[in-house]
Scaffold this motif. Structure first.
Motif, PDB file in Angstrom:
ATOM      1  N   THR A  63       0.814  -1.263   0.203  1.00 57.34           N
ATOM      2  CA  THR A  63       0.182  -0.056   0.053  1.00 57.34           C
ATOM      3  C   THR A  63       0.849   1.144   0.047  1.00 57.34           C
ATOM      4  N   ILE A  64       2.004   1.260   0.711  1.00 54.87           N
ATOM      5  CA  ILE A  64       2.780   2.461   0.886  1.00 54.87           C
ATOM      6  C   ILE A  64       3.975   2.513  -0.005  1.00 54.87           C
ATOM      7  N   GLN A  65       4.324   1.476  -0.562  1.00 55.75           N
ATOM      8  CA  GLN A  65       5.603   1.450  -1.697  1.00 55.75           C
ATOM      9  C   GLN A  65       5.276   2.147  -2.770  1.00 55.75           C
ATOM     10  N   PRO A  66       4.119   2.455  -3.299  1.00 50.90           N
ATOM     11  CA  PRO A  66       4.298   3.604  -4.668  1.00 50.90           C
ATOM     12  C   PRO A  66       4.897   4.950  -4.228  1.00 50.90           C
ATOM     13  N   GLY A  67       4.800   5.230  -2.952  1.00 53.19           N
ATOM     14  CA  GLY A  67       5.211   6.547  -2.578  1.00 53.19           C
ATOM     15  C   GLY A  67       6.661   6.546  -2.206  1.00 53.19           C
ATOM     16  N   PHE A  68       7.458   5.385  -2.305  1.00 52.55           N
ATOM     17  CA  PHE A  68       8.819   5.416  -1.856  1.00 52.55           C
ATOM     18  C   PHE A  68       9.395   6.089  -3.173  1.00 52.55           C
ATOM     19  N   ILE A  69      10.445   7.069  -2.648  1.00 54.88           N
ATOM     20  CA  ILE A  69      11.218   7.788  -3.924  1.00 54.88           C
ATOM     21  C   ILE A  69      12.498   8.257  -3.492  1.00 54.88           C
ATOM     22  N   THR A  70      13.441   8.794  -4.260  1.00 53.99           N
ATOM     23  CA  THR A  70      14.605   9.396  -3.634  1.00 53.99           C
ATOM     24  C   THR A  70      14.540  10.795  -4.239  1.00 53.99           C
ATOM     25  N   LEU A  71      14.867  11.602  -3.415  1.00 52.26           N
ATOM     26  CA  LEU A  71      14.838  12.967  -3.577  1.00 52.26           C
ATOM     27  C   LEU A  71      16.079  13.592  -4.327  1.00 52.26           C
ATOM     28  N   GLU A  72      15.987  14.986  -4.514  1.00 52.02           N
ATOM     29  CA  GLU A  72      17.029  15.546  -5.450  1.00 52.02           C
ATOM     30  C   GLU A  72      18.488  15.418  -4.669  1.00 52.02           C
ATOM     31  N   SER A  73      18.277  15.308  -3.265  1.00 53.29           N
ATOM     32  CA  SER A  73      19.532  15.259  -2.348  1.00 53.29           C
ATOM     33  C   SER A  73      20.160  13.544  -2.282  1.00 53.29           C
ATOM     34  N   ARG A  74      19.141  12.608  -2.982  1.00 49.29           N
ATOM     35  CA  ARG A  74      19.405  11.445  -3.352  1.00 49.29           C
ATOM     36  C   ARG A  74      18.879  10.430  -1.818  1.00 49.29           C
ATOM     37  N   GLU A  75      18.253  11.411  -0.865  1.00 47.31           N
ATOM     38  CA  GLU A  75      17.841  10.719   0.222  1.00 47.31           C
ATOM     39  C   GLU A  75      16.616  10.114  -0.043  1.00 47.31           C
ATOM     40  N   ALA A  76      16.508   8.622   0.549  1.00 49.96           N
ATOM     41  CA  ALA A  76      15.242   7.937   0.436  1.00 49.96           C
ATOM     42  C   ALA A  76      14.053   8.634   1.288  1.00 49.96           C
ATOM     43  N   ALA A  92      18.458   6.188  13.749  1.00 47.26           N
ATOM     44  CA  ALA A  92      18.822   7.225  14.725  1.00 47.26           C
ATOM     45  C   ALA A  92      20.152   8.096  14.402  1.00 47.26           C
ATOM     46  N   ARG A  93      21.035   7.573  13.443  1.00 48.67           N
ATOM     47  CA  ARG A  93      22.256   8.021  13.001  1.00 48.67           C
ATOM     48  C   ARG A  93      21.880   8.984  11.682  1.00 48.67           C
ATOM     49  N   GLY A  94      20.879   8.903  11.219  1.00 46.14           N
ATOM     50  CA  GLY A  94      20.882   9.832   9.874  1.00 46.14           C
ATOM     51  C   GLY A  94      19.878   9.305   8.930  1.00 46.14           C
ATOM     52  N   VAL A  95      20.090  10.012   7.901  1.00 42.52           N
ATOM     53  CA  VAL A  95      19.046   9.615   6.610  1.00 42.52           C
ATOM     54  C   VAL A  95      19.791   8.476   5.775  1.00 42.52           C
ATOM     55  N   CYS A  96      18.703   7.344   5.113  1.00 41.83           N
ATOM     56  CA  CYS A  96      19.347   6.566   4.297  1.00 41.83           C
ATOM     57  C   CYS A  96      19.301   7.300   2.928  1.00 41.83           C
ATOM     58  N   ILE A  97      20.516   6.860   2.198  1.00 40.75           N
ATOM     59  CA  ILE A  97      20.591   7.600   0.853  1.00 40.75           C
ATOM     60  C   ILE A  97      20.843   6.357  -0.345  1.00 40.75           C
ATOM     61  N   ALA A  98      20.654   7.048  -1.556  1.00 43.38           N
ATOM     62  CA  ALA A  98      21.057   6.261  -2.604  1.00 43.38           C
ATOM     63  C   ALA A  98      22.342   6.738  -3.181  1.00 43.38           C
ATOM     64  N   PRO A  99      23.145   5.812  -3.737  1.00 41.69           N
ATOM     65  CA  PRO A  99      24.302   6.181  -4.314  1.00 41.69           C
ATOM     66  C   PRO A  99      24.514   7.264  -5.026  1.00 41.69           C
ATOM     67  N   SER A 100      23.540   7.136  -6.124  1.00 38.61           N
ATOM     68  CA  SER A 100      23.655   8.248  -7.229  1.00 38.61           C
ATOM     69  C   SER A 100      22.382   8.615  -7.670  1.00 38.61           C
ATOM     70  N   LEU A 101      21.278   7.740  -7.600  1.00 34.38           N
ATOM     71  CA  LEU A 101      20.056   7.778  -8.375  1.00 34.38           C
ATOM     72  C   LEU A 101      19.108   8.896  -7.740  1.00 34.38           C
ATOM     73  N   VAL A 102      18.629   9.877  -8.526  1.00 32.02           N
ATOM     74  CA  VAL A 102      17.533  10.869  -8.152  1.00 32.02           C
ATOM     75  C   VAL A 102      16.273  10.796  -8.827  1.00 32.02           C
ATOM     76  N   GLY A 103      15.311  10.933  -8.071  1.00 28.22           N
ATOM     77  CA  GLY A 103      13.880  10.715  -8.659  1.00 28.22           C
ATOM     78  C   GLY A 103      13.558   9.069  -8.790  1.00 28.22           C
ATOM     79  N   ALA A 104      14.228   8.303  -8.088  1.00 29.00           N
ATOM     80  CA  ALA A 104      14.153   6.898  -8.282  1.00 29.00           C
ATOM     81  C   ALA A 104      13.058   6.267  -7.454  1.00 29.00           C
ATOM     82  N   SER A 105      12.465   5.323  -7.947  1.00 29.72           N
ATOM     83  CA  SER A 105      11.432   4.462  -7.139  1.00 29.72           C
ATOM     84  C   SER A 105      12.282   3.514  -6.155  1.00 29.72           C
ATOM     85  N   LEU A 106      11.821   3.220  -5.070  1.00 33.69           N
ATOM     86  CA  LEU A 106      12.218   2.221  -4.129  1.00 33.69           C
ATOM     87  C   LEU A 106      11.349   1.130  -4.057  1.00 33.69           C
ATOM     88  N   SER A 107      11.914  -0.007  -3.737  1.00 29.40           N
ATOM     89  CA  SER A 107      11.106  -1.385  -3.590  1.00 29.40           C
ATOM     90  C   SER A 107      12.314  -2.278  -2.942  1.00 29.40           C
TER      91      SER A 107
END
Length: 107
Positions: A63-76, A92-107
């Motif tokens: 239900t929530i997965q279609p809203g998963f993305i990476t931002l311009e900052s590559r943050e999930a 608690a240590r910070g935000v999860c990120i993608a190595p290089s993909l912006v505007g990506a979908s997450l699954s």
């Protein structure tokens, strides 16, 4: 997750141009350890207690997965479809990120 030991859970970003253009594993913040709690930013999520057991018939992740993305900052992040509010995926240590993909979908 939810008291069930798992050895193979990952979150991956897929390029907005499709998987042929790239797939990357989402990286946890530096200093993270296996078993760290992962949650959405925002008071309603940060202080929320997990359910003792998920109902498999409710298909919560699906239900929530279609809203998963990476931002311009590559943050999930997850975009709430109702309020359109953006909630970064973090520990608690910070935000999860993608190595290089912006505007990506997450699954």
């Amino acid at each position: 997750m939810r008291g069930v030991k798992s050895f193979a859970m990952v979150l991956a970003a897929t390029s907005k141009e499709g998987k042929e253009e790239g797939i990357e594993l989402i990286q946890p913040p530096a200093g993270s350890k296996p078993g760290d709690r992962v949650y959405f930013e925002g008071e309603e999520f940060e202080s929320a207690a997990p359910l003792s057991q998920l109902n498999p018939k409710k298909k919560i992740f699906e239900t929530i997965q279609p809203g998963f993305i990476t931002l311009e900052s590559r943050e999930a992040a997850w975009v709430n479809p109702v309020s359109k509010s953006v909630h970064k995926i973090r520990t608690a240590r910070g935000v999860c990120i993608a190595p290089s993909l912006v505007g990506a979908s997450l699954s």
